[in-house]
Design an enzyme around this catalytic site. Structure first.
Site, PDB file in Angstrom:
ATOM      1  NE  ARG A  30      -3.937  -2.752   1.468  1.00  0.00           N
ATOM      2  CZ  ARG A  30      -3.770  -3.748   0.704  1.00  0.00           C
ATOM      3  NH1 ARG A  30      -3.360  -3.486  -0.550  1.00  0.00           N
ATOM      4  NH2 ARG A  30      -4.538  -4.824   0.850  1.00  0.00           N
ATOM      5  CD  GLU A 174     -11.758 -11.054   6.424  1.00  0.00           C
ATOM      6  OE1 GLU A 174     -10.966 -11.333   6.850  1.00  0.00           O
ATOM      7  OE2 GLU A 174     -11.219 -11.394   5.144  1.00  0.00           O
ATOM      8  CE  LYS A 216     -13.053  -8.332   6.539  1.00  0.00           C
ATOM      9  NZ  LYS A 216     -12.650  -7.294   7.143  1.00  0.00           N
ATOM     10  CB  SER A 258     -13.827  -3.293  -0.761  1.00  0.00           C
ATOM     11  OG  SER A 258     -12.653  -3.462   0.379  1.00  0.00           O
ATOM     12  N   GLY A 259     -12.466  -6.288  -1.515  1.00  0.00           N
ATOM     13  CA  GLY A 259     -11.921  -7.204  -1.873  1.00  0.00           C
ATOM     14  C   GLY A 259     -12.086  -6.930  -3.170  1.00  0.00           C
ATOM     15  NE  ARG A 289      -8.613  -4.231  -0.410  1.00  0.00           N
ATOM     16  CZ  ARG A 289      -8.001  -5.626  -1.765  1.00  0.00           C
ATOM     17  NH1 ARG A 289      -8.055  -5.537  -2.872  1.00  0.00           N
ATOM     18  NH2 ARG A 289      -8.725  -6.276  -1.187  1.00  0.00           N
TER      19      ARG A 289
HETATM   20  C1  5MM Z   1      -6.599  -4.934   5.504  1.00  0.00           C
HETATM   21  O1  5MM Z   1      -5.976  -6.269   4.782  1.00  0.00           O
HETATM   22  C2  5MM Z   1      -6.969  -6.864   6.019  1.00  0.00           C
HETATM   23  C3  5MM Z   1      -5.303  -8.147   6.411  1.00  0.00           C
HETATM   24  O2  5MM Z   1      -4.592  -8.648   5.305  1.00  0.00           O
HETATM   25  P1  5MM Z   1      -3.155  -9.521   5.315  1.00  0.00           P
HETATM   26  O3  5MM Z   1      -3.179 -10.220   6.287  1.00  0.00           O
HETATM   27  O4  5MM Z   1      -2.913  -9.952   4.057  1.00  0.00           O
HETATM   28  O5  5MM Z   1      -2.232  -8.398   5.232  1.00  0.00           O
HETATM   29  C4  5MM Z   1      -7.690  -7.962   5.161  1.00  0.00           C
HETATM   30  O6  5MM Z   1      -7.903  -9.506   5.512  1.00  0.00           O
HETATM   31  C5  5MM Z   1      -8.677  -7.293   5.780  1.00  0.00           C
HETATM   32  O7  5MM Z   1      -9.088  -7.637   6.478  1.00  0.00           O
HETATM   33  C6  5MM Z   1      -9.639  -8.178   4.821  1.00  0.00           C
HETATM   34  O8  5MM Z   1      -9.304  -8.888   3.527  1.00  0.00           O
HETATM   35  C7  5MM Z   1     -10.869  -7.132   3.939  1.00  0.00           C
HETATM   36  O9  5MM Z   1      -9.942  -5.660   3.842  1.00  0.00           O
HETATM   37  P2  5MM Z   1     -10.495  -4.960   2.280  1.00  0.00           P
HETATM   38  O10 5MM Z   1      -9.599  -4.404   1.455  1.00  0.00           O
HETATM   39  O11 5MM Z   1     -10.762  -6.370   1.147  1.00  0.00           O
HETATM   40  O12 5MM Z   1     -12.125  -4.828   2.225  1.00  0.00           O
END
Ligand code: 5MM
Length: 338
Positions: A30, A174, A216, A258-259, A289
């Site tokens: 990021r 999740e 989630k 949000s994926g 994100r």
């Molecule tokens: C914020 O990203 C979370 C952690 O990812 P890593 O363990 O791979 O570093 C991730 O689990 C996040 O909580 C979910 O995927 C939701 O995030 P998005 O960006 O998809 O909304």
């Protein structure tokens, strides 16, 4: 507060969850996109700026933290969990140790982190965490996800959830079916159905109290390379249908990831889902994100311009808060942006 009340509080009253639990490798990606060096102080500055934003009080019920962050002290005095509590939100912690290749199906992954989890949970509880998160990842292709991946990930999620409830915290479960690929919405619906069924099968076997959990999930959406476009109305209809058929009614809250959707898509789709929500589920967001992308851009432009970073975050939090009540609109999006 008992775990059933915590689970409701995380998702109720037009609030959702801020997923700020990027591991060091993910935040590196990021930060690279905005030319910011991945230093501990930069990670702390960005996150404490978000957690200090005014929108926290009205729209954020819980914040998912990474191990480093829950142990940090802000440069303003309080610790990160104290700052989050002061804003009226509940601190949470990602406890999985990430995805590893699944032996026997090496193109797929299984999420690890069960060893020593009971001890780590005690430490996190003492630091102020009252909920946790564990993410399983499934990719869609002609041959995947395999039943091996669906079963092994569900088993791990259930063992995790049982340990978390033993430690008096709420597990966020999740299971993320990835958007990557050219599959259509029907395929996403079918795979998510199988994944959710197996998860709840295992959660029941492990005697998890579903009233003290939050799901989630991904939305039911076509793959990012799919040629057939889908309206928000169709996404909402298929998503709600899938949840009604496959999520037990005892689950109090469903907070979407949000994926990889854009910020606006994520708000719009959540809004459509809530417009037709005729269930008792509290349906909200748990976006990473989807809540942070604009704020991250502002941080890249000028790390010291706290006002602009918070303005971007406040806007997204408010938009998603409205979506969680089915009250978002494209016009509101433009008005506030202007
Ligand atoms: C914020 O990203 C979370 C952690 O990812 P890593 O363990 O791979 O570093 C991730 O689990 C996040 O909580 C979910 O995927 C939701 O995030 P998005 O960006 O998809 O909304």
């Amino acid at each position: 507060m008992n775990i059933e009340d915590i689970a409701k509080k995380m998702c109720a009253n037009g609030k959702g969850i801020l997923a700020a639990d990027e591991s060091t490798g993910t935040i590196e990606k990021r930060f690279k996109s905005i030319n910011v060096e991945n230093l501990e102080i930069n990670r702390l500055t960005f996150r404490q700026t978000l957690f200090n934003s005014s929108a926290m009080k009205d729209y954020i019920g819980g914040v998912i933290l990474f191990d480093e962050t829950i142990k940090q002290k802000t440069t303003l005095g309080p610790t990160i969990p104290e700052l989050i509590q002061k804003q009226g939100a509940i601190p949470g912690i990602k406890v999985d140790k990430g995805v590893k290749p699944l032996a026997g199906s090496n193109e797929e992954t299984v999420t690890e982190g069960l060893d020593g989890l009971r001890e780590r949970l005690k430490e996190y509880y003492a630091l102020g965490a009252r909920f946790t998160k564990w993410r399983a990842v499934y990719k869609i292709s002609d041959k995947y996800p395999s039943s091996q991946s669906i079963k092994s990930n569900a088993h791990a999620l259930a063992r995790y959830a049982a340990l978390v409830q033993e430690a008096q915290m709420v597990p966020i479960v999740e299971p993320e079916v990835l958007m990557d690929g050219s599959h259509d919405i029907e395929k996403c619906y079918q795979v998510t159905t199988n994944v959710l069924n197996e998860c709840y099968n295992e959660l029941n076997i492990h005697k998890v109290n579903l009233k003290g959990t939050v799901l989630k999930p991904n939305m039911i959406i076509p793959g990012s390379k799919c040629k057939n476009e889908c309206s928000s109305e169709e996404i909402a209809k298929r998503t709600l249908d899938c949840l009604k058929k496959n999520v037990p009614s005892e689950v109090p809250g469903i907070a979407f990831l949000s994926g990889g959707q854009s910020e606006i898509e994520a708000s719009k789709n959540l809004n459509e889902i809530n417009k037709i929500n005729d269930t008792n589920f509290l349906i909200t967001f748990s976006y990473g994100r989807g809540l942070q992308a604009s704020a991250l851009k502002e941080f890249g432009k000028n790390q010291k311009n706290i006002e602009n970073i918070q303005k971007a975050f406040n806007h997204r939090a408010r938009m998603n808060g409205l979506s969680s009540k089915g009250k978002w609109s494209e016009n509101l999006e433009k008005e506030t942006a202007a």
